[in-house]
Write a protein that holds these residues in place. Structure first.
Motif, mmCIF file in Angstrom:
data_model
loop_
_atom_site.group_PDB
_atom_site.id
_atom_site.type_symbol
_atom_site.label_atom_id
_atom_site.label_comp_id
_atom_site.label_asym_id
_atom_site.label_seq_id
_atom_site.Cartn_x
_atom_site.Cartn_y
_atom_site.Cartn_z
ATOM 1 N N UNK A 45 0.718 -1.105 -0.050
ATOM 2 C CA UNK A 45 0.008 0.018 -0.025
ATOM 3 C C UNK A 45 0.909 1.250 -0.071
ATOM 4 N N UNK A 46 1.799 1.359 0.829
ATOM 5 C CA UNK A 46 2.934 2.620 0.927
ATOM 6 C C UNK A 46 3.397 2.700 -0.666
ATOM 7 N N UNK A 47 4.096 1.443 -1.377
ATOM 8 C CA UNK A 47 4.731 1.532 -2.548
ATOM 9 C C UNK A 47 3.575 2.037 -3.609
ATOM 10 N N UNK A 48 2.330 1.611 -3.539
ATOM 11 C CA UNK A 48 1.503 1.965 -4.499
ATOM 12 C C UNK A 48 1.347 3.395 -4.577
ATOM 13 N N UNK A 49 0.833 3.836 -3.039
ATOM 14 C CA UNK A 49 0.804 5.364 -2.761
ATOM 15 C C UNK A 49 1.923 6.232 -3.298
ATOM 16 N N UNK A 50 3.202 5.786 -3.297
ATOM 17 C CA UNK A 50 4.261 6.672 -3.636
ATOM 18 C C UNK A 50 4.492 6.598 -5.058
ATOM 19 N N UNK A 51 4.027 5.625 -5.869
ATOM 20 C CA UNK A 51 3.964 5.407 -7.231
ATOM 21 C C UNK A 51 2.636 6.113 -8.176
ATOM 22 N N UNK A 52 1.587 6.581 -7.104
ATOM 23 C CA UNK A 52 0.413 7.179 -7.519
ATOM 24 C C UNK A 52 -0.744 6.305 -8.043
ATOM 25 N N UNK A 53 -0.279 4.987 -7.658
ATOM 26 C CA UNK A 53 -1.218 3.930 -7.983
ATOM 27 C C UNK A 53 -2.149 3.277 -6.961
ATOM 28 N N UNK A 54 -3.412 2.957 -7.330
ATOM 29 C CA UNK A 54 -4.204 1.993 -6.493
ATOM 30 C C UNK A 54 -3.635 0.861 -6.339
ATOM 31 N N UNK A 55 -3.802 -0.057 -5.235
ATOM 32 C CA UNK A 55 -3.366 -1.444 -5.062
ATOM 33 C C UNK A 55 -3.643 -2.287 -6.338
#
Length: 65
Positions: free
Chosen positions: A7-17
């Motif tokens: 979830x953290x990585x997705x947020x950093x990349x601007x993606x949903x899970x």
């Protein structure tokens, strides 16, 4: 990158899970990882199925506020 929260990585990349796993799943290599992704896919599917949909009237009412 082992042990980082998806979830953290997705947020950093601007993606949903969901998008995060669709795009980056090819780098998941172990059978354990795939089992974890399947659990996340199920959780995402359940959450999106339970999400209430706004009607056009609801959207218009919010715009007037």
């Amino acid at each position: 990158m082992n042990g980082l929260k998806p979830a953290f990585l997705a947020k950093q990349l601007g993606h949903s899970l969901q998008v995060f796993f669709q795009v980056y799943a090819k780098w998941i290599s172990s059978s354990d990882d795939r089992a974890e992704v399947a659990k996340l896919d199920d959780a995402i599917r359940q959450k999106t199925q339970l999400k209430p949909k706004l009607s056009a009237r609801s959207d218009a009412d919010q715009a007037d506020s």
